[in-house]
Enzyme design. Structure first.
Site, short mmCIF file in Angstrom:
data_model
loop_
_atom_site.label_atom_id
_atom_site.label_comp_id
_atom_site.label_asym_id
_atom_site.label_seq_id
_atom_site.Cartn_x
_atom_site.Cartn_y
_atom_site.Cartn_z
N GLY A 34 84.26 92.78 48.68
CA GLY A 34 83.01 92.88 47.74
C GLY A 34 83.41 92.21 46.37
O GLY A 34 84.29 91.53 45.99
N CYS B 26 86.73 107.16 40.12
CA CYS B 26 88.08 107.72 40.39
C CYS B 26 89.04 106.56 40.77
O CYS B 26 89.99 106.37 40.08
CB CYS B 26 87.92 108.33 41.90
SG CYS B 26 86.87 109.83 41.53
N LYS C 269 78.22 102.08 43.73
CA LYS C 269 78.11 102.28 45.07
C LYS C 269 76.75 102.77 45.52
O LYS C 269 76.05 103.40 44.69
CB LYS C 269 79.39 102.83 45.73
CG LYS C 269 79.25 104.30 45.67
CD LYS C 269 80.49 104.77 46.71
CE LYS C 269 80.61 106.22 46.65
NZ LYS C 269 81.50 106.77 47.56
N1 LIG Z 1 83.53 112.03 41.25
C1 LIG Z 1 84.23 112.04 42.26
O1 LIG Z 1 83.80 111.35 43.00
C2 LIG Z 1 85.57 112.77 42.40
C3 LIG Z 1 85.89 112.99 43.66
C4 LIG Z 1 87.24 113.66 43.69
C5 LIG Z 1 87.75 114.15 42.54
N2 LIG Z 1 87.41 113.89 41.25
C6 LIG Z 1 87.88 114.41 39.93
O2 LIG Z 1 87.36 115.49 39.84
C7 LIG Z 1 87.10 115.69 38.40
C8 LIG Z 1 85.80 115.84 37.95
O3 LIG Z 1 85.16 114.73 38.25
P1 LIG Z 1 83.61 114.66 38.05
O4 LIG Z 1 83.14 113.28 38.53
O5 LIG Z 1 82.86 115.76 38.63
O6 LIG Z 1 83.27 114.57 36.39
P2 LIG Z 1 82.07 114.82 35.69
O7 LIG Z 1 82.32 114.12 34.46
O8 LIG Z 1 80.87 114.34 36.63
O9 LIG Z 1 81.95 116.34 35.26
C9 LIG Z 1 82.72 116.82 34.52
C10 LIG Z 1 82.29 118.27 33.96
O10 LIG Z 1 82.98 118.95 33.09
C11 LIG Z 1 82.35 119.45 31.99
N3 LIG Z 1 83.49 119.95 31.22
C12 LIG Z 1 84.14 119.27 30.23
N4 LIG Z 1 84.88 120.16 29.57
C13 LIG Z 1 84.56 121.52 29.94
C14 LIG Z 1 85.26 122.76 29.66
N5 LIG Z 1 86.07 122.93 28.76
N6 LIG Z 1 84.54 123.69 30.16
C15 LIG Z 1 83.26 123.54 30.97
N7 LIG Z 1 83.02 122.22 31.38
C16 LIG Z 1 83.48 121.37 31.07
C17 LIG Z 1 81.72 118.25 31.38
O11 LIG Z 1 80.48 118.59 30.53
C18 LIG Z 1 81.14 117.71 32.74
O12 LIG Z 1 79.60 118.18 32.96
C19 LIG Z 1 88.06 114.50 37.75
O13 LIG Z 1 89.40 114.82 37.53
C20 LIG Z 1 87.91 113.63 38.94
O14 LIG Z 1 88.78 112.43 39.05
C21 LIG Z 1 85.99 113.23 41.23
#
Ligand SMILES: NC(=O)c1ccc[n+]([C@@H]2O[C@H](COP(=O)([O-])OP(=O)(O)OC[C@H]3O[C@@H](n4cnc5c(N)ncnc54)[C@H](O)[C@@H]3O)[C@@H](O)[C@H]2O)c1
Length: 446
Positions: free
Chosen positions: A259, A266, A327
């Site tokens: 692609g 991530c 995606k």
């Molecule tokens: N998005 C994915 O597909 C995915 C999959 C597996 C793992 N992860 C991991 O999970 C983690 C979160 O990813 P995401 O995509 O959900 O992030 P995101 O950016 O969608 O959400 C993170 C949230 O955390 C909040 N936040 C920041 N500081 C904070 C605090 N001190 N107290 C409370 N809330 C707070 C932010 O305002 C935001 O709403 C990352 O480490 C990511 O690598 C993500």
């Protein structure tokens, strides 16, 4: 059970909604007041199939609540999940400030024993840092309250996050604490009925498992993209090669699609972060560096095709784009290949006329209003008076277009397909010029 989830993003909100569906009581805390107010008003801040109904159900049953009040969140659950972002730092390593801020909030307010569970993707050793914050803060408060830190990485895929959380392939628990393990086994019991999916390991191995999984998947994509570039040069068709190698059960058909590069929140950041973690130990991750380099190059592929087609002159051209999210089935634009393309097109003086089923609001939020970005309401509207169509995201609704309409509306019958959605011979028959990924030298010469 009573659970608190810090961070109401893709991971936190989905996990919270799925835990509530299983009957647990969940309090979600976020520092973003708009996000919390929206959720309290029934507005779901992200697009994820099935999520909206699940959140509404949880709220209606009184099992799901949202707050900005960290202290209230700490008081609520014996289990405290950290699901906040870990974006790349300036040098590419994971920025832990949000994770450690939550650890500090928990340590500052806890008045009873807590299990602190890290769901964010964090470098090996972060568990120790979270422990250190808790220990130091509790000591300063002169409080001797029991706690345990667990690594419980999340493997959900955006676009299928609800289903992934409802039926996880595995549940990794990084802990050596029997109390924490017992509580988490109880929490996850509803998701662990068919067969035992829980794998308990030490915390460092759990942290590395998450990076290893994402880096393996990113490696598969970059490998296929490298093969696709070779296929073009050698006059082979990568789609035939894909079938040929996928039939080997040691390789398999999953995740070997060529692609226009991987994106999302991530893979890019996790590959970079593991490279940095390795560097800190003095190890040079040659393979991962190449995975990243191949991907960065691949993200320029579609622009390269356009330059080739228009002999380097894109000034004043209108480029229709189908698909902006990184995606399908998500509105997430983080590191999306479409962004690299749009930014190159704007620099070259072209106008983008784009449609995406879910990500247009997010695109508008990122780029604001500009004369060279037109976001339109349908995939057909994107074609009107455009010089060429580019497909960046393989949404289902793009897979069987009416090619006669397409031909009528485009100024020239040219399709640049970053996801290999169509059969080149069919498009050739219909008089299209079709650029696709790795589909052989012969395909390119019309
Ligand atoms: N998005 C994915 O597909 C995915 C999959 C597996 C793992 N992860 C991991 O999970 C983690 C979160 O990813 P995401 O995509 O959900 O992030 P995101 O950016 O969608 O959400 C993170 C949230 O955390 C909040 N936040 C920041 N500081 C904070 C605090 N001190 N107290 C409370 N809330 C707070 C932010 O305002 C935001 O709403 C990352 O480490 C990511 O690598 C993500």
């Amino acid at each position: 059970m009573k659970v608190t989830v810090f961070g109401i993003g893709y991971v936190g909100l989905v996990q919270a909604a799925v835990l509530a569906e299983a009957g647990h009581q969940v309090c979600c805390v976020d520092v973003n007041p708009k996000r919390v107010a929206d959720l309290q008003a029934g507005i779901i801040p992200i697009y994820e199939p099935g999520l909206s109904a699940l959140v509404q159900q949880g709220v209606a049953q009184g099992l799901l609540q949202f707050t900005t009040d960290g202290a209230a969140g700490v008081a609520f659950g014996e289990l405290q999940f950290i699901a906040v972002g870990t974006p790349p730092d300036e040098d590419g390593s994971a920025d832990l400030k949000y994770v450690l801020a939550v650890a500090s909030t928990i340590a500052t307010h806890m008045a009873s024993p807590k299990v602190v569970i890290n769901k964010s993707t964090v470098p090996v050793g972060t568990g120790d840092k979270v422990k250190a914050v808790l220990t130091t803060t509790l000591k300063a408060r002169q409080q001797d309250i029991q706690f345990a830190v667990v690594s419980n990485p999340e493997f959900l895929k955006e676009g299928a996050a609800v289903a992934d959380c409802q039926r996880p392939d595995r549940i990794i628990l990084g802990t050596d604490n029997p109390w924490a393990e017992k509580l988490l086994r109880e929490l996850y019991m509803p998701f662990n009925r068919n067969h035992d999916k829980i794998i308990v390991m030490d915390i460092r191995s759990a942290e590395l498992t998450k990076y290893a999984a994402n880096c393996m998947l990113a490696t598969k994509i970059s490998f296929m993209n490298e093969m696709s570039n070779l296929a073009e040069l050698l006059g082979a068709d990568i789609e035939q090669v894909r079938h040929g190698i996928g039939s080997d059960p040691r390789i398999g058909y999953h995740f070997i699609y060529p692609g226009c590069g991987y994106g999302g929140s991530c893979f890019p950041k996790d590959v970079q972060a593991l490279i940095k973690t390795a560097e800190q130990t003095g190890y040079n991750t040659q393979l991962l560096k190449s995975v990243e380099a191949v991907n960065n190059q691949q993200k320029h592929k579609l622009f390269g095709f356009l330059q080739q087609h228009f002999a380097g002159d894109l000034q004043g051209k209108t480029v229709a784009i189908w698909g902006l999210s990184f995606k399908p089935n998500t509105d997430d634009m983080r590191e999306a290949s479409s962004r690299v393309l749009m930014e190159s097109l704007w620099q070259a003086g072209a106008t983008v006329q784009a449609f995406d089923p879910e990500a247009m609001e997010e695109t508008q939020r990122i780029y604001g209003s500009r004369a060279d970005l037109k976001l339109v309401g349908t995939k057909e509207a994107a074609l009107q008076n455009a010089d060429v169509l580019v497909i960046c995201t393989e949404w289902k609704s793009f897979r069987s277009p009416d090619f006669s309409v397409l031909k009528q509306q485009l100024k020239q019958p040219v399709i640049v397909d970053g996801r290999n959605l169509f059969e080149p011979s069919r498009l050739k028959e219909q008089g299209f010029i079709y650029y696709a990924i790795g589909r052989g030298d012969s395909v390119m010469q019309f």
